[in-house]
Design an enzyme around this catalytic site. Sequence first.
Site, short mmCIF file in Angstrom:
data_model
loop_
_atom_site.label_atom_id
_atom_site.label_comp_id
_atom_site.label_asym_id
_atom_site.label_seq_id
_atom_site.Cartn_x
_atom_site.Cartn_y
_atom_site.Cartn_z
CG ASN A 106 -1.82 1.23 1.27
OD1 ASN A 106 -2.40 1.59 0.24
ND2 ASN A 106 -1.96 1.86 2.42
CG HIS A 108 -0.93 6.49 4.23
ND1 HIS A 108 -2.31 6.45 4.19
CD2 HIS A 108 -0.60 7.44 5.15
CE1 HIS A 108 -2.79 7.34 5.05
NE2 HIS A 108 -1.78 7.96 5.64
CG ASP A 149 -3.33 3.84 6.15
OD1 ASP A 149 -3.22 3.45 4.98
OD2 ASP A 149 -4.13 4.73 6.50
CD GLU A 178 1.34 8.48 -2.58
OE1 GLU A 178 0.86 9.56 -2.98
OE2 GLU A 178 0.70 7.66 -1.90
C1 GRF Z 1 -2.37 8.67 -3.22
O1 GRF Z 1 -1.84 9.80 -2.58
C2 GRF Z 1 -2.46 7.51 -2.26
O2 GRF Z 1 -1.44 7.42 -1.36
C3 GRF Z 1 -3.72 7.84 -1.55
O3 GRF Z 1 -4.58 8.27 -2.57
C4 GRF Z 1 -3.80 8.87 -3.59
C5 GRF Z 1 -4.15 8.20 -4.89
O4 GRF Z 1 -4.16 9.10 -5.92
N1 GRF Z 1 -4.18 6.76 -0.75
P1 GRF Z 1 -4.41 8.61 -7.41
O5 GRF Z 1 -5.78 8.01 -7.51
O6 GRF Z 1 -3.34 7.59 -7.73
O7 GRF Z 1 -4.26 9.82 -8.26
#
Ligand code: GRF
Length: 197
Positions: A106, A108, A149, A178
């Site tokens: 996952n 986050h 998480d 990310e």
């Molecule tokens: C990311 O920041 C992820 O960590 C969170 O939601 C967002 C997803 O964005 N849980 P996307 O749909 O990939 O644009």
Amino acid sequence: MRIAALASHGGSVLQAVLDACRTRELDGTVVLVISNNSRAGALARAVEHGIPALHLSSATHPEPAALDAAMVEALEQAGADWVLLAGYMKKLGPRVLARFRNRILNTHPALLPKYGGHGFYGRRVHEAVLAAGEHETGATVHLVDTEYDSGPILAQVRVPIRPGDAVHDVEERVKAAERKLIVATLRELAPRNVASA
Ligand code: GRF
């Protein structure tokens, strides 16, 4: 790596993985995209790339056990060996968790264990970080267990918060970091495929 991605929204994290597979930065293929949201941008991205896209949710499978079973079946049929939760807003069922134990990641958008768990999703995470007056935040990639998480942390990246930042600024900066973090983490995990083959 044969990666199945589960995503609920736009799929920008998924897109980063698709791009890395295309440029061969990552020695992998996205073999399936599943969403609980039939209108998720992530499903549209999958279709654009000719990747099987599946809507699986309580709407398609009202019984949680049936949904869990359908997900295992879809993942197995696709030959997935890693499952990536790329902005997936639902908990996984026990069968998926058992079948892909230590193979579910996952991402986050915060420095877990801070700002994680129930209620910390999407913009709410960044709102809480700003409200607390933090000077930095970040993103975390971790293995998935039964809670939101939770599970062992594999990698983190720190992201500064600048004076005057709005939620949107923090969100965009975190998402950029990310995207790199998830690709780098998958690259590090790739050799494990050979070890377990
Ligand atoms: C990311 O920041 C992820 O960590 C969170 O939601 C967002 C997803 O964005 N849980 P996307 O749909 O990939 O644009």
